[in-house]
Motif scaffolding. Structure first.
Motif, PDB file in Angstrom:
ATOM      1  N   GLU A  19       0.811  -1.214   0.000  1.00  0.00           N
ATOM      2  CA  GLU A  19       0.000   0.000   0.000  1.00  0.00           C
ATOM      3  C   GLU A  19       0.848   1.270   0.000  1.00  0.00           C
ATOM      4  OE1 GLU A  19      -0.306  -2.512   2.035  1.00  0.00           O
ATOM      5  OE2 GLU A  19      -2.355  -3.313   1.892  1.00  0.00           O
ATOM      6  N   GLN A  20       2.011   1.228   0.642  1.00  0.00           N
ATOM      7  CA  GLN A  20       2.852   2.421   0.730  1.00  0.00           C
ATOM      8  C   GLN A  20       3.713   2.625  -0.518  1.00  0.00           C
ATOM      9  OE1 GLN A  20       2.361   4.497   3.288  1.00  0.00           O
ATOM     10  NE2 GLN A  20       0.809   2.998   3.923  1.00  0.00           N
ATOM     11  N   ARG A  21       3.711   1.686  -1.436  1.00  0.00           N
ATOM     12  CA  ARG A  21       4.548   1.791  -2.623  1.00  0.00           C
ATOM     13  C   ARG A  21       3.856   2.511  -3.778  1.00  0.00           C
ATOM     14  NH1 ARG A  21       7.669  -4.041  -3.080  1.00  0.00           N
ATOM     15  NH2 ARG A  21       8.150  -4.269  -0.868  1.00  0.00           N
TER      16      ARG A  21
ATOM     17  N   GLU B 180       0.039   4.837  -5.129  1.00  0.00           N
ATOM     18  CA  GLU B 180      -1.198   5.529  -4.815  1.00  0.00           C
ATOM     19  C   GLU B 180      -2.109   5.480  -6.026  1.00  0.00           C
ATOM     20  OE1 GLU B 180      -0.734   9.905  -4.522  1.00  0.00           O
ATOM     21  OE2 GLU B 180       1.396   9.512  -4.872  1.00  0.00           O
TER      22      GLU B 180
END
Length: 296
Positions: free
Chosen positions: A49-51, A53
């Motif tokens: 998820e943080q890699r 958007e």
């Protein structure tokens, strides 16, 4: 690249994309059922998820495409995995749809500005490279840079490869080799560009591919390979080795690219810690964990 094309097979309505750094447009093109078209759900894989958007239309509230001629943009900051799923609009409804992934490239002005500042993103696939692979049951298949031969969407035994790059810089020298599980004649022998390495029609799969590049500080290989019953392997560098966990697994898919090394990788920046640079490109894979391999 089409993810789904007119199929009603439930097993084919879920795809896992391995996306490298860049921008990608998820484009819901069409559906067989125009009255109750299936919906397309898009989300980062768990832990990724943080890699990345997901950029939605201002009127959208969730990353779901409800009908054809709609889309969304995925911004990938570091290589990660995206899940794309087609679901019927009603129980027993159609899942036949065409969904495409289209890479959005940086403009020339932006690229020039980044180079002028000594920083910026220059991981643009080198044009002109052609990769030939001899695939069991299909014969010779020729693709451009960063495109799969066989691979996750259609795994099949690869029995030989050859690289062509007519426009390569004069100083650049590229050699490569393949290996066989049974030590067949020619196994492990390095050959130059344009030379076929492998066999045809002998049912001898490759178990390893080695790529070497010299004569440049600005380019590197970016390669991925699938081996039978093993996770996808990714390797980057001037020398890469692609092989399965035991070095005996048959090669069932490969893609090879040559990319510019980002300026930030080459220029010292004492004022700030060096950050790892991403690479660029896209592809489909089934639900297997991704394995990253350092260049050897």
């Amino acid at each position: 690249m089409d993810l789904f094309r007119g199929t009603t097979n439930d097993a084919e309505q879920h795809k896992v994309l391995s996306l490298d750094r860049g921008l990608f447009f998820i484009n819901y093109k069409s559906a067989d059922d125009s009255v109750s078209p299936p919906r397309v759900l898009v989300a980062p894989a768990e832990g990724h998820e943080q890699r990345m958007e997901i950029i939605l239309h201002p009127d959208a509230t969730e990353p779901t495409l409800w009908k054809p001629n709609s889309g969304l943009v995925v911004r990938v900051n570091a290589a990660g995995t995206l899940r794309v799923q087609v679901q019927p609009a009603r129980p027993g409804g159609s899942q036949a749809a065409i969904v495409r992934v289209e890479q959005i490239h940086a403009g020339r002005a932006d690229a020039a500005a980044g180079q002028g500042n000594g920083i910026g993103h220059t991981h643009i696939a080198t044009e002109g490279l052609k990769v030939l692979g001899h695939v069991a049951g299909r014969g010779d298949v020729v693709v451009g840079p960063n495109a799969w031969i066989a691979g996750p969407a259609a795994p099949s035994r690869v029995e030989g490869v050859a690289l062509e790059w007519p426009d390569r810089p004069a100083s650049v020298d590229i050699r490569y080799a393949v290996q066989f599980a049974n030590g067949q004649n020619g196994s492990g022998r390095m050959v130059p560009l344009g030379t076929y390495a492998g066999t045809r029609g002998l049912a001898l799969p490759l178990t390893a591919v080695v790529l070497e590049m010299s004569g440049t500080d600005d380019l590197k290989f970016v390669a991925e390979a699938g081996f039978l019953n093993a996770p996808t392997l990714r390797a980057t560098g001037k020398r890469v080795v692609l092989s399965g966990p035991t070095n005996r697994e048959p090669l069932v898919g490969i893609r090879i690219g040559i990319e510019h090394i980002a300026t930030m990788e080459k220029v010292a920046t004492p004022a700030a810690p060096r950050k790892p640079a991403g690479s660029a490109r896209v592809r489909v894979f089934r639900s297997q964990q991704r394995q990253t391999a350092a260049a050897r």
